[in-house]
Every structure is written in C-alpha cells, then in structure tokens.
Write a protein that holds these residues in place. Structure first.
Motif, PDB file in Angstrom:
ATOM      1  N   VAL A   1     156.943 117.907   7.413  1.00 31.28           N
ATOM      2  CA  VAL A   1     157.176 117.561   8.078  1.00 31.28           C
ATOM      3  C   VAL A   1     158.699 117.514   8.565  1.00 31.28           C
ATOM      4  N   THR A   2     159.724 118.321   9.974  1.00 35.62           N
ATOM      5  CA  THR A   2     160.562 118.984   9.867  1.00 35.62           C
ATOM      6  C   THR A   2     161.393 117.858  11.089  1.00 35.62           C
ATOM      7  N   LEU A   3     162.731 116.917  10.672  1.00 38.75           N
ATOM      8  CA  LEU A   3     163.460 116.563  11.354  1.00 38.75           C
ATOM      9  C   LEU A   3     164.476 116.982  12.202  1.00 38.75           C
ATOM     10  N   HIS A   4     164.832 117.154  13.410  1.00 40.44           N
ATOM     11  CA  HIS A   4     165.551 118.397  14.208  1.00 40.44           C
ATOM     12  C   HIS A   4     167.068 116.921  14.619  1.00 40.44           C
ATOM     13  N   CYS A   5     168.151 117.181  14.345  1.00 42.96           N
ATOM     14  CA  CYS A   5     169.038 116.096  15.282  1.00 42.96           C
ATOM     15  C   CYS A   5     169.797 117.041  16.385  1.00 42.96           C
ATOM     16  N   GLU A   6     170.211 116.910  17.011  1.00 42.94           N
ATOM     17  CA  GLU A   6     171.117 117.336  17.884  1.00 42.94           C
ATOM     18  C   GLU A   6     171.936 116.880  18.574  1.00 42.94           C
ATOM     19  N   VAL A   7     173.454 116.851  19.614  1.00 44.56           N
ATOM     20  CA  VAL A   7     174.212 116.692  20.104  1.00 44.56           C
ATOM     21  C   VAL A   7     174.385 117.642  21.683  1.00 44.56           C
ATOM     22  N   GLN A   8     174.290 117.202  22.698  1.00 48.96           N
ATOM     23  CA  GLN A   8     174.778 117.999  23.768  1.00 48.96           C
ATOM     24  C   GLN A   8     176.170 117.950  23.989  1.00 48.96           C
ATOM     25  N   LYS A   9     177.556 117.004  23.558  1.00 50.20           N
ATOM     26  CA  LYS A   9     178.024 117.618  23.561  1.00 50.20           C
ATOM     27  C   LYS A   9     179.365 117.235  22.647  1.00 50.20           C
ATOM     28  N   GLY A  10     180.102 117.291  22.450  1.00 49.03           N
ATOM     29  CA  GLY A  10     181.207 116.469  21.410  1.00 49.03           C
ATOM     30  C   GLY A  10     182.413 118.048  21.136  1.00 49.03           C
TER      31      GLY A  10
ATOM     32  N   ILE B   1     181.094 118.530  14.001  1.00 49.66           N
ATOM     33  CA  ILE B   1     180.153 117.303  13.625  1.00 49.66           C
ATOM     34  C   ILE B   1     179.512 117.292  12.786  1.00 49.66           C
ATOM     35  N   LEU B   2     179.253 115.917  11.927  1.00 49.49           N
ATOM     36  CA  LEU B   2     178.621 115.995  10.904  1.00 49.49           C
ATOM     37  C   LEU B   2     177.356 114.649  11.389  1.00 49.49           C
ATOM     38  N   TYR B   3     175.922 115.699  11.372  1.00 51.53           N
ATOM     39  CA  TYR B   3     174.635 115.173  11.226  1.00 51.53           C
ATOM     40  C   TYR B   3     174.475 114.246   9.974  1.00 51.53           C
ATOM     41  N   LYS B   4     173.502 113.243   9.761  1.00 54.39           N
ATOM     42  CA  LYS B   4     172.670 112.503   9.336  1.00 54.39           C
ATOM     43  C   LYS B   4     171.359 111.829   8.821  1.00 54.39           C
TER      44      LYS B   4
ATOM     45  N   SER C   1     176.367 119.411   8.411  1.00 55.84           N
ATOM     46  CA  SER C   1     177.318 119.818   9.395  1.00 55.84           C
ATOM     47  C   SER C   1     177.411 121.453   9.910  1.00 55.84           C
ATOM     48  N   THR C   2     177.660 120.780  11.192  1.00 55.29           N
ATOM     49  CA  THR C   2     177.906 122.306  12.043  1.00 55.29           C
ATOM     50  C   THR C   2     178.841 122.846  12.599  1.00 55.29           C
ATOM     51  N   PRO C   3     180.287 124.120  13.219  1.00 58.94           N
ATOM     52  CA  PRO C   3     181.494 124.015  12.900  1.00 58.94           C
ATOM     53  C   PRO C   3     181.247 123.918  15.160  1.00 58.94           C
ATOM     54  N   SER C   4     180.045 123.986  15.514  1.00 58.64           N
ATOM     55  CA  SER C   4     179.617 123.769  16.558  1.00 58.64           C
ATOM     56  C   SER C   4     178.833 122.807  17.655  1.00 58.64           C
ATOM     57  N   VAL C   5     179.237 123.289  18.782  1.00 61.88           N
ATOM     58  CA  VAL C   5     177.551 122.874  19.265  1.00 61.88           C
ATOM     59  C   VAL C   5     176.438 122.959  18.816  1.00 61.88           C
ATOM     60  N   GLY C   6     175.453 122.369  18.975  1.00 60.63           N
ATOM     61  CA  GLY C   6     173.994 123.015  18.612  1.00 60.63           C
ATOM     62  C   GLY C   6     173.773 121.746  17.282  1.00 60.63           C
ATOM     63  N   GLY C   7     172.828 121.793  16.916  1.00 59.37           N
ATOM     64  CA  GLY C   7     171.678 120.973  15.767  1.00 59.37           C
ATOM     65  C   GLY C   7     171.730 121.266  14.341  1.00 59.37           C
ATOM     66  N   VAL C   8     171.069 120.615  13.805  1.00 55.92           N
ATOM     67  CA  VAL C   8     170.839 120.774  12.524  1.00 55.92           C
ATOM     68  C   VAL C   8     169.127 119.772  12.134  1.00 55.92           C
ATOM     69  N   SER C   9     168.547 120.878  11.296  1.00 59.16           N
ATOM     70  CA  SER C   9     167.042 120.837  10.365  1.00 59.16           C
ATOM     71  C   SER C   9     166.474 119.454   9.120  1.00 59.16           C
TER      72      SER C   9
ATOM     73  N   GLY D   1     156.986 104.600   9.283  1.00 54.97           N
ATOM     74  CA  GLY D   1     157.876 103.862   9.586  1.00 54.97           C
ATOM     75  C   GLY D   1     159.256 104.412  10.559  1.00 54.97           C
ATOM     76  N   ASN D   2     160.664 103.891  10.648  1.00 56.39           N
ATOM     77  CA  ASN D   2     161.388 104.880  11.728  1.00 56.39           C
ATOM     78  C   ASN D   2     162.124 105.386  10.790  1.00 56.39           C
ATOM     79  N   TYR D   3     163.000 106.950  12.133  1.00 58.19           N
ATOM     80  CA  TYR D   3     163.776 108.048  12.130  1.00 58.19           C
ATOM     81  C   TYR D   3     164.435 108.307  12.682  1.00 58.19           C
ATOM     82  N   TYR D   4     166.019 107.788  12.979  1.00 60.35           N
ATOM     83  CA  TYR D   4     167.038 108.461  13.562  1.00 60.35           C
ATOM     84  C   TYR D   4     167.969 108.984  12.967  1.00 60.35           C
ATOM     85  N   CYS D   5     168.685 109.876  13.342  1.00 62.51           N
ATOM     86  CA  CYS D   5     170.039 110.118  13.555  1.00 62.51           C
ATOM     87  C   CYS D   5     171.755 110.506  13.581  1.00 62.51           C
ATOM     88  N   THR D   6     172.067 110.517  13.410  1.00 58.21           N
ATOM     89  CA  THR D   6     173.674 110.167  13.663  1.00 58.21           C
ATOM     90  C   THR D   6     174.793 111.570  13.621  1.00 58.21           C
TER      91      THR D   6
END
Length: 1003
Positions: free
Chosen positions: A510-519, A523-526, A538-546, A557-562
C-alpha cells in the motif's frame, strides 16, 4: 416528808393470744399394777359421758381467729363454736350481751363489733363469755399517786395547766396523737401546809405512719407515655401489721375508683390535658388517721417535631450588605429548648429559648455567607435537625480580564486560538460575551469560578482588537482590549491510501500520500500509524509526498500525516486501514455469580478469538449439542446466557468463524449443584404409642439436593445431634425415650448452599401405669352393715387417661375412669357378705397393674343409736380393757421367761418402743376425738393425758400406722381388722373431759 408520783400506763391496741397448756403423764413410766389401775380408771371415766352425762356437763367452747381479743376497728374476727363430737352437727346459737340469740346452721360467725359473745352448739351447754374490744388507737392514762396526807389537785403539760383533779387521780387521753407529746407532772396540797410537785413524765407519741411522699416514674413524661404514681410511707415499728388505704388526686379530682389498698396507681397514657398538680393520701382502714403528701407538678411534654428554619426577608435579592434573619422554631413542649445554627456544618451560634418562641440570629451579608444553612433543636431528648435552606449572596462582578493563547503562542492562519475572559469577584452565574472589533463572537454563562473561554481557528481576517464583558445582573463590566496579528501557516494536509490490487490482505503493498493546499515552503511531512511515526520527507515547494510498505496483521488501524513549515505542524484527518486476518483458536470462559454453579443461576458462556478480522460468528455447544450463536460485528468476543438446571452439568465449547477459517475452543467442564429441598422428618417407634424406654428413630431425608448433605436433629429447638450423608439419601438418629422427650421435633438439611428446615412433628411419650394402691375408706374405724364403703384406687405414675377396675374376691365390682390421671373411687353399700379381700386394677392402654389385696371385716352393727349404742360401747370398752390387761400380762410373762426386762423397765429406751409398729396395710383411719383448744379459760380444769402401748418385736411396719404420724393427736381406736390373727400393737390415747366423780349418777 411527803411524796407525789405520776405514773403513765398505755393501753396497747392488741393483746397477746392466750394459750392452753396440757399436763402430760407418760403411761409407760409407771409400774405394771399402776398402769392397769390407770387404764381401768380411764375406761370408767369414759363411761359417764357415753351414758348421757356428757350432754349436760360439757360446755361449748369459742375459739378466735386471729387469736386475740383486742383488735383495730375495721378488722374482722372469726368466732368458731365447738361442742361434744359424739353428737352430729346441729344449728349453733350465738349471743351478744343481752340481745336475742341468733341461730345459724354453721358453727362460725364473723364479727366487727365490740361486746361479750357466747355460743351454744348442738348437744352442748352455753359457752363461757368472750369479750372483744375493737379499738381505734392507743389510750393513755395519767395517774397522780400521793401519800395519805397529800391531796392531788392539778396535772401540767410542759409547765402549763392541763386539768384539775377532783375525785379521781386519773387523767385519760383517749386517743394519743402528736399534739400530746410533752413533759407531764402533777401537783398536790398537803393539808394547809404547802404545795407538793411530782416527778416529770415524758410522753413521746409515735405516728402510725409517716407523711406520704408522692413518687412518679416521670415528672416530665412524653405525650402518650405511661406513668406510675407511688404513695410512699413508712409504718411505725410498733404497728408493722397495720393496714393502710391510699387515694390519688389531680387538680383536686380523685383518680381511679378512689381509695384502695395498693400504694401504686398506673396511668396508661398521659396527654397534655393531664398536666397539673398531683398528690396522694394515706389513711387507716377506718379513716381515723389521714395524711396528705405534698403536691407535685407533672408536665406532659409534646413529642418534639422537626424544627423549621426560615429566612427573612423572603423573595428579594440578597446583595452584599443586606441584613437577613434566620429563625428556628419547633413544635413540642419543653421548659426551654437549645437551638443551634449551622452554615455548611459549621456552628454559627446557639441559644436557649422557649419552644413556642423559637430562636433567631441576624447578620449582614458578605460573599462568604453563601451556602446551605440548617438548625437543630434539643429539649433534652436528643437534637432534631431542620431541612437545609440555601442562601445565595449576590456580589457585583469586577472588571474582567481577557487573555489570548495558542498552542505555540504563534498567531498564524489555521492555528487554534483561545480567548479567555474571567472576573475575579462576582456572584454566579456570570454571563460572559466576546467581541472582535465590537462584533460579538459568542456568549458563555459560567456557573463556577475561573471564567470561560472560546476557541477558533485563525484566518487572515481575525487580525484586530478583541475584548469581553461580564454581567451577573447588576450591569456589565468591560475588559481592556487585546490586539491580535495573524500569519499564514501551511493548510491541513490530506492523506490518501492506495493499493495496486485494491485488496488489503496480509502481504499486499500500500502507498500513503500526504499533501497541503497552501503553506510557505520549506514543508516537512511525517506519516503516523496509531501515533507511531512510520517515516518523514520534505519538499521545497507546494505539493505532496508518498510512503509505501507491505501489509501485515499489525498494520490495521488509523493513519494520518502532518505538514510543518516552521509555524507548527498541521495534521491530516485519519484514514482507517483494515487488514483481513483469519481468526485464532477461541477461548471459552464460563462465568457464574458464585464460585460454584447452582441450579437457578444465570450462566454466561464467554467466547473470544484473540486474532481475526471482523465480523466473527461464534457458536456455543453443550456436550456437542448446539445451544445457539452470537455475532461480533467489530470482532472481539461474544456471550451466550443460560439459566441453569440440574441437567446442565457437562462439557461446554465454542466455535469462531470470520469467513476465512473456523476455529474450535477447548472443552470446559461444569458441575451444577442442586440445593437441598425441604427435608421430611419421620418418627419411627416400635409401637403406635411411644412409651418411656422405647428406642425412637428420627429419620430425616431431603428428596432433592447435591451430596454431601449434613442433617441436624432438634428437640424443641435444642440440637440433639448431626449426621452427614455423603452419597445422598436420608440420615437417622436414635433416642432412648424418657418423659422429657415429649414435645416437638424437627430436622435440618444443609449441603453448603442454604439450610432447609422440616416441618415440626409432635411426639407424646406415654408412661406405663404403676402398681396401684387400694385404700378402703369407711365412716368409722370398724365397718358395719349398712355403711357406705369407698374403694379408693390410685396409681402414682402413668399417662392419662387411666381406667380403674375394682374387684371383690376377683369378681368385678365396676370401673371408674380418671381422664386427667390421678385416683378414682368406687362406692359400695356394705352387707354381711362383703367381708373378704378387695383389689383394684389400673390400665392406661399400655399395660395393666393389679394392687395388693386388702381384707375387710364387717360386723353386724347398723344405724346410729344412743341408749343401745352406749350399752354396746360400754361392753366394748370393758372388753378392750380386759384384752389390754391380758395382753400386758402375757407380754410381761413372756419377757420374764425369755430373760428380758419387762416393758416397764426404766432403762428401756423410748425409741425402742416407738420403733415397733403394727403390720397393717390399708387399715381404716383411726377415729379421733379432736383436742379442745381455747384462748378463753374461765376456770382451770384438770386434764389427764394417757397412753397405752404394747410391743411386738422385729416387724416391718407401714407408714400409715407409724406412731410418729399420730403424735400430738388424740384418738380412740374402736376396732382393728387383720386378715391373719397375730400379736398386734394396741395404742390408746384418751383425752379426758373435766373429771366427773365416779360416784356421781345421771340426773
């Protein structure tokens, strides 16, 4: 020299009873010739009364009960008139002074009047007089005695002239009382010479009884309670037997039926109307002396009710500084009541007040006065508490303070901000309102201290000034403004989950993908699984990571990202992942409400598979028989309930299935205990009626119940013993019966769960009848034709009813029943053919007992004759005299021949004579001449008391003819009958009347 003497004499209320003493001559202390002479003289003296002299020479005699002639007024004296006993009872004449005589059928008379009494019984002459005095108290006589040359003239009391003496030198005080206490003396005059004074005599009059004192079991009784009044007094030691009467009063009214002999008076229930003054009176029977007690106040108290606490003023706001009053009052009587006031269980004040007024306290309100108030009232019987009253003191709010806070004190867009408004003082509730640039954001009402708060997420529009207001009804107070500047952080990230096969079985990727709309970058994703970090990027621009990984059972169980750009992390919403896992082998647990399963208990079968994807279907089995099923939609465990019976003992198991695989649990054994049923007690005896000495078996059995069972046996609730039945069934207890074993029996069965008691069984133990004793009762010493013979049969032991049979020479005469036990009699009118042997039988249904035979000899005499009877008695007495003389001479001759001392030997011990007794059983009672006693002896008369005895050696004697039983009695045996002629003891005691000269002839 002259002298004068004052003497004091007191007439007491009662005189000592007179007594009659008899002079006793012992016959055996005289020589043989003298004994014969005395015997003949006694017989001759008896002949005169028999021939008619007695009726003209013997007086009637009066005896008294009580035996004294001076008594109190109001008492009663019983007079008994006794005449010569040869005559049958007739009417008795009574004389009082010179009044006309009264004739009554009885020989007793009850009198209350003073005077001189005489009586005349039938066949006897008029008695000597008896004078009775009914006195009401002590009388005192003062006598002034002087020599011949001195003339007494005056009596003084305490040096004051009391009386002048004229012809008599005596001064009478008819009824002495306390006022007569003092010192007395008398004076006289010697010719024309001088005055002479006597000695002083001190008179101290004692009260018949002390002044009574009223006692009460309670002088402050509670309404409805019982009160006992006691009138206490002390009788004089000189009159301990005086009789008193008592009367009780309330407020001048007599209680009960008035005067009575008891010093106690009981009032069943006292009420408020019964309060008042109480006293009592004590008096003699004739009311010649009456004394009152002091008056005592008895106050009936009302039962104390619960106190009531009130607050004034009512229904107005209680602001700080307002004066309020708390008033506590109760219903009930008490001289004073102690009131206490409490604030939140803290004592404020206490004061004593009358119950009708109550008590109050007042104070000015402060903020600390808010809370619950109550009061207590105590009148000596314990405190009573009122219901609580709530008091709220309204305090104006102070100026509130507004504070702003966030998680990291960074005010950026999307952050959670908190506005908190709080007033340090003010009565609750307080209404708080929040404003942004005078635009209301929200309101909160606070019912507790520490203020209120509102929360919201910041946006760029939230920049500006903020303030709050607080209001508790006396006007709002506004806080100072707080300025807020907002920055823009990253937005909330969005987490998505994807799988190549769209399946989530163990082993899939399975693949988990986390992305923000603005900021703002960077941006550091966990990534997190149930708050456990999986990885970061981490990503230097707007967009997400997997982030990708292979599934195992632990990945469900439950999964989330920050996402975080330096202003604080933003968290995505959780995404759930369910990994399908086959069920594991389930575990079965049996749950009962106690350590041991009992019939009627609710059994819970709990089945649980520790691993396995839901839903899981559980099946339950008892000895491989399906009981039912239950589903667990979310996995976990399932239960099945069962109400237990005795058939539910056995093996249990369960089965789990989630569609992938079925698993079966281990078996669990269960044993269900059956409580014992109410036992049945059976009494087993060798016969229909239990008899003393029988072996009794008590058998107790409970028809249901798990083993082992403990049986306990009871007699009248007293434990006899206990027996354990290890393999079920009943138990027995044996008992050898006595009379004490009658009563109720029960047993108890207990197998450790609950003891059960049997019903009561009543047992009556009968007693075999004992050998009866037959007694023949005739109206005279020798039974004659025409007499009515009573055959009296009695068995000393035996359970009733007893049936008695009477026999003459083994021929049945009749029967008589004794329903309650004891004796029975049978009457027989005698004829010449009735001489012979008699016996009786006793039968109570358990066995028959026969008495010993009793021989009866009947002579041919019949009827009551005077002249002819006298002649017969004369001949009989002369024959007895000859027989007695012959027996004595024969005894003396045999004694000398055998070399023994004669009976008249002075060295012979009296005990040797007394111990020899005739061997007769059931001999009719000796006819006795009753001794004449009197406490009136107008003249002294000579009395001769003689005894004639003959001795028979070494014989067994019955208690019926024991000379000790005849001691102090005067009797004349007329005839003795025995079945076998043999030497017998002849005993003659004669009480002679006043001597009559032998030469006198009947008139």
């Amino acid at each position: 020299m002259c002298s004068l003497e004052l003497m004091c004499s007191v007439l007491t209320v009662r005189s000592s009873p007179s007594r009659l003493f008899l002079t006793k001559l012992l016959f055996w202390s005289q020589p043989l010739v003298v004994q014969l002479f005395m015997l003949l003289r006694v017989i001759l003296l008896l002949l005169a009364p028999v021939n008619g002299q007695l009726a003209r020479t013997h007086k009637s005699i009066i005896s008294l009960q009580p035996p004294w002639t001076t008594v109190f007024k109001g008492e009663r004296v019983t007079l008994t008139c006794k005449g010569f006993r040869f005559y049958s009872p007739q009417k008795t004449k009574w004389y009082l002074g010179k009044e006309i005589p009264r004739e009554i059928p009885a020989n007793t008379l009850e009198v209350r009047e003073s005077g001189e009494y005489r009586c005349q019984a039938g066949g006897s002459s008029l008695s000597s007089p008896v004078r009775l005095v009914f006195s009401s108290g002590d009388s005192v006589v003062l006598r002034c005695r002087a020599k011949a040359e001195v003339t007494p003239n005056t009596i003084y009391k305490d040096d004051n002239v009391l009386a002048f003496l004229n012809k008599s030198s005596d001064f009478h005080i008819p009824r002495a009382s306390l006022k007569d206490n003092g010192a007395y003396h008398c004076t006289g005059h010697k010719g024309s010479c001088c005055s002479v004074s006597s000695n002083a005599v001190e008179i101290q009059v004692q009260e018949l009884f002390s002044r009574p004192v009223l006692r009460a079991s309670s002088f402050q009784p509670i309404s409805g309670s019982q009160v006992t009044l006691t009138c206490e007094t002390q009788l004089s030691l000189e009159r301990p037997d005086a009789q008193l009467r008592f009367c009780f009063f309330r407020n001048g009214q007599t209680l009960g039926s008035g005067w009575g002999s008891s010093p106690n008076f009981q009032i069943a229930a006292m009420w408020s109307k019964d309060s008042g003054f109480y006293w009592c009176k004590a008096a003699t029977v004739t009311h010649s002396i009456i004394s009152d007690s002091l008056r005592s106040w008895i106050q009936v108290q009302m039962r104390m009710s619960l106190p009531v606490l009130t607050l004034s003023p009512k229904d107005v706001p209680n602001f700080e500084g307002t004066k309020v009053t708390l008033h506590c009052k109760t219903q009930g009587y008490s001289p004073d009541t102690l009131y206490r006031f409490y604030h939140e269980h803290v004592l404020l004040k206490y004061k004593s007040a009358h119950f009708a007024e109550g008590a109050s306290i007042s104070f000015s309100l402060t903020e600390e006065h808010s809370g619950n108030y109550y009061c207590t009232a105590n009148s000596g019987h314990g405190p009573q508490r009122s219901k609580a009253v709530r008091l709220s003191v309204t305090v104006p709010v102070s100026r509130p303070v507004l504070t702003f806070g966030s998680a990291d004190n960074l005010n950026f867009e999307g952050a959670k901000a908190t506005l908190h408004c709080e007033a340090q003082r003010g009565s609750l509730p307080i209404l708080y309102q929040f404003y942004h640039e005078d635009v209301i954001l929200g309101s909160r009402s606070a019912h507790y201290t520490r203020g209120v708060a509102i929360k919201f997420s910041l946006t760029a529009e939230h920049s500006g000034n903020y303030y709050c207001t607080a209001d508790n009804g006396r006007g709002p107070q506004r806080s100072e403004a707080v300025k807020l500047f907002i920055t823009v952080p990253v937005s909330h990230p969005v987490l998505t989950l994807s799988s190549a096969e769209a399946l989530t079985f163990e082993g899939a990727t399975v693949t988990l993908h986390c992305e923000v709309q603005k900021g703002s970058p960077r941006i550091l994703y966990k990534f997190y699984h149930e708050d456990v970090p999986l990885g970061s990027s981490s990503t230097p621009s707007v967009g997400g990571v997997s982030f990708s990984f292979s599934l195992t059972a632990g990945h469900s169980g439950n999964y989330y990202c920050t996402a975080d750009n330096g202003f604080g992390p933003q968290r995505s919403e959780a995404v759930s992942l369910f990994v399908t896992v086959p069920v594991s082998r389930p575990i079965l647990t049996l749950r009962v409400p106690r350590a041991q399963a009992v019939v009627g208990d609710l059994l819970e079968l709990h089945c649980e598979a520790l691993r396995g994807s839901p839903p899981i279907l559980y099946h339950f089995y008892h000895d491989d028989v399906a009981l039912g099923s239950n589903s667990a939609p979310s996995g976990g465990e399932a239960s099945f309930n069962l109400s237990l019976t005795a058939e539910h003992s056995g093996n249990y198991s369960c089965e789990a299935n989630n569609g992938l695989i079925t698993q079966h649990s281990d078996t669990v054994s269960l044993s269900v205990i059956v409580p014992v049923s109410r036992p049945i007690l059976t009494i087993r005896a060798p016969r229909a009626q239990a008899v003393v000495g029988d072996l009794l078996e008590l058998h107790c059995e409970a028809l249901k119940g798990s083993s082992p069972i403990l049986y306990l046996f009871y007699h009248e609730d007293v434990t006899l013993g206990k027996i354990s039945a290890l393999s079920g069934g009943g138990a027995s207890f044996n008992l050898s019966l006595t009379t004490e074993h009658s009563g109720t029996y029960s047993c108890e069965a207990d197998n450790g769960l609950e003891a059960q008691r049997s019903e009561m069984v009543t047992l009556k133990v009968a007693v075999l009848v004992s050998r009866p004793v037959l007694t023949l009762r005739a109206p005279r010493a020798q039974a004659v034709v025409g007499d009515l013979l009573e055959l009296h049969c009695e068995a000393l032991r035996g359970s009733p009813p007893i049936l008695y049979w009477f026999y003459y020479e083994d021929v049945t005469l009749g029967n008589s029943s004794a329903p309650s036990g004891g004796a029975a009699s049978f009457n027989l009118s005698l004829t010449a053919e009735h001489s012979g042997n008699y016996s009786c039988e006793a039968d109570n249904g358990l066995g028959t007992q026969r008495s010993e035979a009793v021989t009866l000899y009947i002579t041919g005499l019949t009827g009551n004759r005077s002249g002819s009877v006298a002649t017969g008695i004369t001949g009989g007495l002369l024959s007895m005299a000859g027989l007695a003389a012959g027996v004595l001479l024969l005894y003396c001759w045999l004694s000398r021949k055998a070399g023994r001392k004669p009976a008249s030997d002075p060295s012979r011990s009296p005990s040797d004579s007394d111990s020899q007794q005739p061997t007769y059983h059931n001999v009719p009672a000796w006819t006795e001449l009753q001794p004449v006693y009197s406490n009136v002896n107008p003249r002294r008369e000579d009395v001769v008391y003689s005894e004639v005895r003959s001795v028979q050696k070494k014989k067994k004697h019955t208690a019926a003819s024991d000379p000790r039983h005849l001691r102090n009695k005067v009797s004349l045996p007329l005839c003795l009958a025995s079945p076998t002629p043999r030497p017998a003891l002849v005993l003659m005691r004669v009480l002679l009347s006043p001597r009559v000269p032998l030469s006198s002839t009947p008139k």
